[in-house]
Structure formats: structure tokens, C-alpha cells
Design a protein around this motif. Structure first.
Motif, PDB file in Angstrom:
ATOM      1  N   SER A  61       0.832  -1.212   0.000  1.00  0.00           N
ATOM      2  CA  SER A  61       0.000   0.000   0.000  1.00  0.00           C
ATOM      3  C   SER A  61       0.863   1.257   0.000  1.00  0.00           C
ATOM      4  N   ALA A  62       2.099   1.143   0.489  1.00  0.00           N
ATOM      5  CA  ALA A  62       3.003   2.305   0.482  1.00  0.00           C
ATOM      6  C   ALA A  62       3.249   2.764  -0.956  1.00  0.00           C
ATOM      7  N   GLY A  63       3.357   1.820  -1.876  1.00  0.00           N
ATOM      8  CA  GLY A  63       3.540   2.153  -3.285  1.00  0.00           C
ATOM      9  C   GLY A  63       2.322   2.879  -3.834  1.00  0.00           C
ATOM     10  N   PHE A  64       1.134   2.458  -3.380  1.00  0.00           N
ATOM     11  CA  PHE A  64      -0.088   3.121  -3.834  1.00  0.00           C
ATOM     12  C   PHE A  64      -0.214   4.519  -3.230  1.00  0.00           C
ATOM     13  N   LYS A  65       0.346   4.667  -2.025  1.00  0.00           N
ATOM     14  CA  LYS A  65       0.368   6.000  -1.415  1.00  0.00           C
ATOM     15  C   LYS A  65       1.237   6.930  -2.267  1.00  0.00           C
ATOM     16  N   ALA A  66       2.378   6.418  -2.722  1.00  0.00           N
ATOM     17  CA  ALA A  66       3.253   7.213  -3.590  1.00  0.00           C
ATOM     18  C   ALA A  66       2.549   7.539  -4.901  1.00  0.00           C
ATOM     19  N   MET A  67       1.883   6.536  -5.460  1.00  0.00           N
ATOM     20  CA  MET A  67       1.175   6.724  -6.734  1.00  0.00           C
ATOM     21  C   MET A  67       0.076   7.784  -6.577  1.00  0.00           C
ATOM     22  N   HIS A  68      -0.631   7.720  -5.453  1.00  0.00           N
ATOM     23  CA  HIS A  68      -1.696   8.682  -5.157  1.00  0.00           C
ATOM     24  C   HIS A  68      -1.109  10.102  -5.062  1.00  0.00           C
TER      25      HIS A  68
ATOM     26  N   PRO B  90     -10.944   3.033   4.250  1.00  0.00           N
ATOM     27  CA  PRO B  90     -11.200   4.220   3.428  1.00  0.00           C
ATOM     28  C   PRO B  90     -12.424   3.990   2.545  1.00  0.00           C
ATOM     29  N   ASP B  91     -13.117   5.059   2.218  1.00  0.00           N
ATOM     30  CA  ASP B  91     -14.284   4.960   1.353  1.00  0.00           C
ATOM     31  C   ASP B  91     -13.814   5.004  -0.098  1.00  0.00           C
ATOM     32  N   LEU B  92     -13.832   3.847  -0.744  1.00  0.00           N
ATOM     33  CA  LEU B  92     -13.319   3.762  -2.117  1.00  0.00           C
ATOM     34  C   LEU B  92     -14.303   4.328  -3.136  1.00  0.00           C
ATOM     35  N   ASN B  93     -15.482   4.736  -2.674  1.00  0.00           N
ATOM     36  CA  ASN B  93     -16.418   5.387  -3.587  1.00  0.00           C
ATOM     37  C   ASN B  93     -16.091   6.865  -3.765  1.00  0.00           C
ATOM     38  N   VAL B  94     -15.247   7.387  -2.878  1.00  0.00           N
ATOM     39  CA  VAL B  94     -14.815   8.780  -2.997  1.00  0.00           C
ATOM     40  C   VAL B  94     -13.785   8.856  -4.127  1.00  0.00           C
ATOM     41  N   PRO B  95     -13.909   9.843  -5.034  1.00  0.00           N
ATOM     42  CA  PRO B  95     -12.917   9.963  -6.116  1.00  0.00           C
ATOM     43  C   PRO B  95     -11.498  10.064  -5.560  1.00  0.00           C
ATOM     44  N   LEU B  96     -10.544   9.524  -6.296  1.00  0.00           N
ATOM     45  CA  LEU B  96      -9.156   9.481  -5.828  1.00  0.00           C
ATOM     46  C   LEU B  96      -8.637  10.873  -5.458  1.00  0.00           C
ATOM     47  N   ARG B  98     -10.086  13.163  -3.989  1.00  0.00           N
ATOM     48  CA  ARG B  98     -10.557  13.639  -2.684  1.00  0.00           C
ATOM     49  C   ARG B  98     -10.407  12.561  -1.614  1.00  0.00           C
ATOM     50  N   ARG B  99      -9.727  11.471  -1.971  1.00  0.00           N
ATOM     51  CA  ARG B  99      -9.591  10.354  -1.037  1.00  0.00           C
ATOM     52  C   ARG B  99      -8.393  10.558  -0.117  1.00  0.00           C
TER      53      ARG B  99
END
Lengths: 121, 137
Positions: A61-68, B90-96, B98-99
Motif C-alpha cells: 500500500s506504500a507504493g499506492f500512497k506514492a502513486m496517489h 477508506p471509502d473507495l467510492n470517494v474519487p481518488l 478527494r480520497r
């Protein structure tokens, strides 16, 4: 200890695309190097990035945090669709599954071919 | 049962999840099942380092039991009491856009494990038990 090497390759499509080739594992011990490299490239003027995941066998999930973070940093985001600024290339089956589980595939395009990816930006 | 004890820091994080991965492979779990229990171990150990020890020195004990149809991973630590099973997903229905950027690790653990339970031991330690079942052939 985990390791993550990041190579930067600049490609020209309709727009200049910065390809970050990731080699290794992306976990809590390495994800900041991905964030920092992307921030560095953004400061140098990169507006479009492709994360080449071909050589990433494992990502937490750390990788997804970076991606986000990269997704947010590049901007140009609408609530309703995929960003035109960021793409993923060749994630493994398992990483793809996690991408879908977290719903990132609704916001980031995933490609299996480099040329196709570059021309899609 | 197999056991390793690692220092609670990110430098040793991969030792924990690679140890569990090796046990999962030995049991003959599928690639997806191996990834799920490896990922869950990683996320749990990361949370212990971050929320349990908060950067202070400590140790994390990783016990793995191979059963006929399941792998059981038990993590024990002496950090601050922390129950990841109570963390709100986390609410995955929220757009990325605003997540929130946190909470994905525990969400993936709950989603991909067959069982996850937490208990405080009699001597005040955290114990997290995670079960990944092997799909029937």
C-alpha cells in the motif's frame, strides 16, 4: 532489505512523457524514493509521467500512497474520469489485482505496450 | 512452527514478509494467495513500526504455522497497544482526488485474508493472527 532503483527516460509523443522505470520492490522502506524522484522531475518541468512497473515484483500500500501523491501532484484531475497526466505500464498480475481492488484503475490508465502508452498521452 | 524475530524498523521489514512468502510457497499456495499473505504481513509489520513503536527501538516476532489447508501468521510485539482490526476502511467510492492517502494497508489485509484477529496478551503485548486458506484443488 528492499531496494528500488529508478531510471528516468524521456520520450516524445504528442507531449513529452517522463518514464520512471522502477526496478525492485515498492514498500514502506522504498516508496519515498519514488515520490521524491517524481517531485524532482516535476520541478524540472515534467507534466506527464508513465510509471514502468515491468520490473516491480512486489508493491504494498506504500507504493499506492506514492502513486496517489504523484497523481495529485500532476493535477489536471476531474472527479469523473482518468487523469491525462499519469499512466502505469505493465504491472504484474498481482499488482494489477491490487490496483483494481483499490479502484485506482478508474483514475489512472494502464498500458501493456510502451509505444501505445506514449502515444496515448 | 517457524519463527523469526526482527528489529522494528523499515530496514528489516522485507525480512518479515519474505520469511512468510517462503513458508507460503512451501505450503503450495497459489501466486495470488502468496501475494495476499505476504502483503498482509508487510502491512501489519509496517503498522507496528509506525503506530506501535512510533520510531522507537523494539522487536517484532513473526510465527508461521503451516496447516494442511492454511497458513497462519502470528505477529507479537511490545509496542503501544494497537488493534488494526478496528481501523476504519477508506471509502473507495470517494474519487481518488478527494480520497485520504492512508488506511489502504488495513483495508487490503481485511479484503485479502480469510481471518484476522487481534488480542492483547496477559503480559500486555499485541498479538495479531492472520489466516490465509489454500484454495481447494
Amino acid at each position: 532489505m528492499s531496494s528500488l532503483k529508478i531510471n528516468v527516460v524521456n520520450k516524445e509523443g504528442r507531449v513529452p512523457v517522463t518514464v520512471l522505470q522502477l526496478i525492485g520492490q515498492v514498500d514502506a522502506s522504498t516508496y519515498t524514493s519514488l515520490q521524491e524522484k517524481a517531485e524532482e522531475e516535476k520541478k524540472e518541468g515534467a507534466d506527464y509521467m508513465l510509471l514502468d512497473m515491468t520490473e516491480v515484483g512486489y508493491m504494498s500500500s506504500a507504493g499506492f500512497k506514492a502513486m496517489h501523491s504523484i497523481y495529485s501532484m500532476l493535477g489536471g484531475i476531474t472527479d469523473g474520469g482518468k487523469t491525462p497526466h499519469l499512466g502505469l505500464l505493465n504491472p504484474t498480475d498481482e499488482v494489477s489485482r491490487i490496483v483494481k481492488t483499490l479502484g485506482f484503475d478508474s483514475y489512472i490508465n494502464i498500458y501493456s505496450d510502451l509505444d501505445e502508452a506514449i502515444s496515448a498521452f | 512452527m517457524a519463527r523469526i524475530v526482527i528489529p522494528a524498523d523499515y530496514e528489516h521489514l522485507s525480512l518479515a514478509y519474505e520469511f512468510v512468502e517462503a513458508q507460503a510457497k512451501a505450503l503450495g499456495l497459489s501466486n495470488a494467495e502468496i501475494y495476499d499473505i505476504k502483503l498482509a504481513t508487510d502491512e501489519a509489520v509496517t503498522n507496528i513500526i509506525l503506530h506501535g513503536y512510533c520510531g522507537c527501538e523494539g522487536e517484532i516476532q513473526v510465527d508461521v504455522e503451516q496447516h494442511e489447508n492454511a497458513l497462519i501468521v502470528v505477529l507479537t510485539d511490545c509496542g503501544r497497544l494497537y488493534d488494526p482490526t478496528k481501523k476504519i476502511a477508506p471509502d473507495l467510492n470517494v474519487p481518488l482526488s478527494r480520497r485520504s492517502k492512508g488506511g489502504m494497508g488495513v483495508y487490503l489485509m481485511k479484503k485479502n485474508l480469510d481471518q484476522m484477529s487481534y488480542q492483547q496478551t496477559d503480559d500486555g503485548r499485541n498479538r495479531l493472527t492472520m489466516v490465509k486458506k489454500k484454495a481447494l484443488a
